[in-house]
Motif scaffolding. Structure first.
Motif, PDB file in Angstrom:
ATOM      1  N   PHE A  30      39.935  69.397  10.189  1.00 25.16           N
ATOM      2  CA  PHE A  30      40.278  70.722  10.972  1.00 25.16           C
ATOM      3  C   PHE A  30      39.360  71.015  12.136  1.00 25.16           C
ATOM      4  CE2 PHE A  30      40.706  71.281   6.047  1.00 25.16           C
ATOM      5  CZ  PHE A  30      42.054  71.628   5.906  1.00 25.16           C
ATOM      6  N   GLU A  31      38.476  70.328  12.464  1.00 21.40           N
ATOM      7  CA  GLU A  31      37.981  70.333  13.681  1.00 21.40           C
ATOM      8  C   GLU A  31      38.927  69.733  14.541  1.00 21.40           C
ATOM      9  OE1 GLU A  31      33.066  69.983  12.935  1.00 21.40           O
ATOM     10  OE2 GLU A  31      34.610  68.182  12.987  1.00 21.40           O
ATOM     11  N   ALA A  32      39.439  68.451  14.207  1.00 18.23           N
ATOM     12  CA  ALA A  32      40.490  68.020  15.046  1.00 18.23           C
ATOM     13  C   ALA A  32      41.732  68.885  15.408  1.00 18.23           C
ATOM     14  CB  ALA A  32      41.018  66.717  14.596  1.00 18.23           C
ATOM     15  N   ALA A  33      42.321  69.395  14.341  1.00 16.18           N
ATOM     16  CA  ALA A  33      43.326  70.352  14.445  1.00 16.18           C
ATOM     17  C   ALA A  33      43.138  71.435  15.541  1.00 16.18           C
ATOM     18  CB  ALA A  33      43.882  70.716  13.256  1.00 16.18           C
ATOM     19  N   ALA A  34      41.942  72.186  15.371  1.00 11.79           N
ATOM     20  CA  ALA A  34      41.596  73.030  16.177  1.00 11.79           C
ATOM     21  C   ALA A  34      41.526  72.776  17.594  1.00 11.79           C
ATOM     22  CB  ALA A  34      40.229  73.948  15.587  1.00 11.79           C
ATOM     23  N   ALA A  35      40.665  71.679  17.773  1.00 15.24           N
ATOM     24  CA  ALA A  35      40.519  71.219  19.242  1.00 15.24           C
ATOM     25  C   ALA A  35      42.168  70.762  19.801  1.00 15.24           C
ATOM     26  CB  ALA A  35      39.610  69.808  19.204  1.00 15.24           C
ATOM     27  N   TYR A  36      42.785  70.190  19.159  1.00 19.03           N
ATOM     28  CA  TYR A  36      44.195  69.592  19.405  1.00 19.03           C
ATOM     29  C   TYR A  36      44.795  70.996  20.014  1.00 19.03           C
ATOM     30  CZ  TYR A  36      48.624  67.611  19.181  1.00 19.03           C
ATOM     31  OH  TYR A  36      50.123  67.160  19.628  1.00 19.03           O
ATOM     32  N   VAL A  37      45.131  71.870  19.040  1.00 24.31           N
ATOM     33  CA  VAL A  37      45.816  73.277  19.287  1.00 24.31           C
ATOM     34  C   VAL A  37      45.452  73.830  20.395  1.00 24.31           C
ATOM     35  CG1 VAL A  37      46.622  75.539  18.301  1.00 24.31           C
ATOM     36  CG2 VAL A  37      46.524  73.381  16.800  1.00 24.31           C
ATOM     37  N   THR A  38      43.951  73.809  20.538  1.00 22.65           N
ATOM     38  CA  THR A  38      43.568  74.661  21.710  1.00 22.65           C
ATOM     39  C   THR A  38      43.686  73.785  23.095  1.00 22.65           C
ATOM     40  OG1 THR A  38      41.576  75.349  20.277  1.00 22.65           O
ATOM     41  CG2 THR A  38      41.242  75.315  22.689  1.00 22.65           C
ATOM     42  N   ALA A  39      43.687  72.633  23.248  1.00 22.75           N
ATOM     43  CA  ALA A  39      43.797  71.907  23.984  1.00 22.75           C
ATOM     44  C   ALA A  39      45.372  71.989  24.652  1.00 22.75           C
ATOM     45  CB  ALA A  39      43.480  70.292  23.828  1.00 22.75           C
ATOM     46  N   ARG A  40      46.052  72.101  23.657  1.00 19.24           N
ATOM     47  CA  ARG A  40      47.619  72.114  23.945  1.00 19.24           C
ATOM     48  C   ARG A  40      47.947  73.305  24.603  1.00 19.24           C
ATOM     49  NH1 ARG A  40      52.038  69.364  21.000  1.00 19.24           N
ATOM     50  NH2 ARG A  40      53.145  70.637  22.442  1.00 19.24           N
ATOM     51  N   ALA A  41      47.225  74.406  23.951  1.00 18.28           N
ATOM     52  CA  ALA A  41      47.482  75.941  24.535  1.00 18.28           C
ATOM     53  C   ALA A  41      47.026  76.012  25.937  1.00 18.28           C
ATOM     54  CB  ALA A  41      47.016  76.736  23.701  1.00 18.28           C
ATOM     55  N   LEU A  42      45.919  75.296  26.107  1.00 13.47           N
ATOM     56  CA  LEU A  42      45.409  75.212  27.676  1.00 13.47           C
ATOM     57  C   LEU A  42      46.142  74.130  28.531  1.00 13.47           C
ATOM     58  CD1 LEU A  42      41.632  75.574  26.720  1.00 13.47           C
ATOM     59  CD2 LEU A  42      43.205  77.298  27.439  1.00 13.47           C
ATOM     60  N   ASP A  43      46.972  73.463  28.106  1.00 15.31           N
ATOM     61  CA  ASP A  43      47.549  72.301  28.689  1.00 15.31           C
ATOM     62  C   ASP A  43      46.485  71.430  29.357  1.00 15.31           C
ATOM     63  OD1 ASP A  43      49.871  70.854  29.584  1.00 15.31           O
ATOM     64  OD2 ASP A  43      50.065  71.941  31.775  1.00 15.31           O
TER      65      ASP A  43
END
Length: 96
Positions: A30-43
């Motif tokens: 879940f930490e990985a998913a949150a970091a991944y989605v956040t990074a994708r949103a910020l490009d």
């Protein structure tokens, strides 16, 4: 007896091994998913690559799916809409 009790709790009497064990264990999905989605949103490709390395691709996929489900439900409650309507709206699909 105290050592056995402390070992079952995952801590030492001094508490040092527990923090070292957490560092070795790494991030959960879940930490990985949150970091991944956040990074994708910020490009942020570096952030995407880092988060992708924390867990297996399968675990990351599950975590991202769970995050998406929870986000849609939360938005649906906030907007007083159905989860289906929110999901379609977020994806730019026509309303049913």
């Amino acid at each position: 007896m105290m050592r056995k009790y402390a070992a079952r709790l995952g801590t030492s009497p001094r508490g040092e091994e527990a923090s070292a064990e957490r560092k070795r264990r790494g991030h959960n999905l879940f930490e990985a998913a949150a970091a991944y989605v956040t990074a994708r949103a910020l490009d942020d490709q570096d952030g995407v690559d880092e988060a992708s390395s924390w867990v297996s691709p399968e675990a990351l996929s599950f975590g991202v799916g769970e995050l998406a489900s929870r986000a849609v439900v939360a938005l649906a409650r906030e907007r007083s809409m159905t989860p289906r309507a929110v999901a379609r709206d977020l994806l730019g699909l026509p309303a049913d």
